[in-house]
Enzyme design. Sequence first.
Site, PDB file in Angstrom:
ATOM      1  N   ILE A  50       1.607  -3.267  -6.504  1.00 15.06           N
ATOM      2  CA  ILE A  50       1.484  -1.956  -5.868  1.00 15.06           C
ATOM      3  C   ILE A  50       0.010  -1.579  -5.746  1.00 15.06           C
ATOM      4  O   ILE A  50      -0.735  -1.636  -6.725  1.00 15.06           O
ATOM      5  CB  ILE A  50       2.221  -0.869  -6.675  1.00 15.06           C
ATOM      6  CG1 ILE A  50       3.732  -1.123  -6.678  1.00 15.06           C
ATOM      7  CG2 ILE A  50       1.899   0.524  -6.137  1.00 15.06           C
ATOM      8  CD1 ILE A  50       4.410  -0.938  -5.344  1.00 15.06           C
ATOM      9  N   LYS A  51      -0.398  -1.185  -4.539  1.00 12.73           N
ATOM     10  CA  LYS A  51      -1.730  -0.632  -4.335  1.00 12.73           C
ATOM     11  C   LYS A  51      -1.601   0.872  -4.163  1.00 12.73           C
ATOM     12  O   LYS A  51      -0.804   1.345  -3.345  1.00 12.73           O
ATOM     13  CB  LYS A  51      -2.399  -1.227  -3.098  1.00 12.73           C
ATOM     14  CG  LYS A  51      -3.773  -0.598  -2.801  1.00 12.73           C
ATOM     15  CD  LYS A  51      -4.335  -1.036  -1.454  1.00 12.73           C
ATOM     16  CE  LYS A  51      -5.660  -0.332  -1.194  1.00 12.73           C
ATOM     17  NZ  LYS A  51      -6.208  -0.590   0.163  1.00 12.73           N
ATOM     18  N   GLN A  52      -2.399   1.621  -4.920  1.00  8.24           N
ATOM     19  CA  GLN A  52      -2.318   3.076  -4.863  1.00  8.24           C
ATOM     20  C   GLN A  52      -3.710   3.679  -5.046  1.00  8.24           C
ATOM     21  O   GLN A  52      -4.564   3.109  -5.730  1.00  8.24           O
ATOM     22  CB  GLN A  52      -1.376   3.602  -5.958  1.00  8.24           C
ATOM     23  CG  GLN A  52      -1.119   5.084  -5.941  1.00  8.24           C
ATOM     24  CD  GLN A  52      -0.579   5.585  -4.613  1.00  8.24           C
ATOM     25  OE1 GLN A  52      -1.346   5.997  -3.746  1.00  8.24           O
ATOM     26  NE2 GLN A  52       0.743   5.525  -4.453  1.00  8.24           N
ATOM     27  N   TRP A  66       0.870  -1.166   0.000  1.00  2.00           N
ATOM     28  CA  TRP A  66       0.000   0.000   0.000  1.00  2.00           C
ATOM     29  C   TRP A  66       0.914   1.226   0.000  1.00  2.00           C
ATOM     30  O   TRP A  66       1.491   1.576   1.034  1.00  2.00           O
ATOM     31  CB  TRP A  66      -0.868   0.021   1.247  1.00  2.00           C
ATOM     32  CG  TRP A  66      -2.095  -0.817   1.320  1.00  2.00           C
ATOM     33  CD1 TRP A  66      -3.352  -0.351   1.576  1.00  2.00           C
ATOM     34  CD2 TRP A  66      -2.233  -2.254   1.244  1.00  2.00           C
ATOM     35  NE1 TRP A  66      -4.257  -1.402   1.650  1.00  2.00           N
ATOM     36  CE2 TRP A  66      -3.605  -2.573   1.442  1.00  2.00           C
ATOM     37  CE3 TRP A  66      -1.334  -3.295   1.012  1.00  2.00           C
ATOM     38  CZ2 TRP A  66      -4.076  -3.881   1.421  1.00  2.00           C
ATOM     39  CZ3 TRP A  66      -1.808  -4.604   0.982  1.00  2.00           C
ATOM     40  CH2 TRP A  66      -3.160  -4.882   1.179  1.00  2.00           C
TER      41      TRP A  66
END
Length: 350
Positions: A236-238, A199
């Site tokens: 990837i968390k965005q 995150w």
Amino acid sequence: MASILDKLPAETAALLDYQCHTFPKEQLHQPGSDFLDRCFVPGNRTPQVLRSLGQLYHHGRLAGTGYLSILPVDQGIEHTAGASFGPNPMYFDPENIIRLAVEGGCNAVATTFGTFGTVARRYAHKIPFLVKINHNELLTYPNKYDQILFGSVEEAWNLGATAVGATIYFGSEESGRQIQEVSAAFERAHELGMATVLWCYLRNNAFKTADKDFHVAADLTGQANHLGVTIGADIIKQKLPENNGGFSALKFGKTHPAMYEQLSTENPIDLTRYQVANCYMGRIGLINSGGESLGAGDRDAAIRTAIINKRAGGQGLISGRKAFQRPFAEGVDLLHAIQDVYLDKRITLA
């Protein structure tokens, strides 16, 4: 059968015809059934990690497409349980979180040590577990904002985890320590054969001005993504970007005119493609968060976010509150609506 493209709001429908002229789509490492072979096999991930990534990418309704639909429910710690589950109290029982992810056709369910600890033996073989190993808790008064470890990587492995997830508050006073902790945790997770999801969030009061919140600026979130892939995140968390020019407006960091004049525009697809580019041009998958639940318009908002992510070159959505803060069947329907965007071959890269 009705199509996901039927009766879209005009603003969302316009996104379907948009053509990106910043980073050409041909330069991206695009999602697809062979994504792991193209982007991970040449690298340093071990066979055990590749197997875990395969479990994530080959489960649920999106299995084999190169796209991901993940249900994240850590808000009971991050936002307080009452605030999170008050709209739908059935989720005070953590088994219902797993049930929603299973019936919703998700690739994985991301939640806490506590949730998995209560139901691991019943569900570890039914859906990949993504164990969130650090959290920000809001019981300290006055509130502080710091991601701290709630358990070990070994504990996640013992729970049957396919992957571990962690948050770094880039830009915060504590970010240096968090980078070191998460880097070490991800290294250990890879040693044990688990995949890693980061995150990549921003947290600094100075990033929010009187008229704009640069926590969701493409340039700042893009750099957070770039740091995240550097420390070993496999996914990837965005947050979906909403503006740009954070470095310039806040007068810090280093910029180049091309960042704003050539490599992005105000269009949300271009802003998100800048995030994808910072994930090594898509070699590491970008999944955008679904955001908070605002009620009746949640389904349309989730579809819009999915269209933006897919057309930008992202790999999916990790959406929680819009699904679990409503009746169970409606939550399943919303997750399926998100997945339908990625299954619809008419929705292509811009």
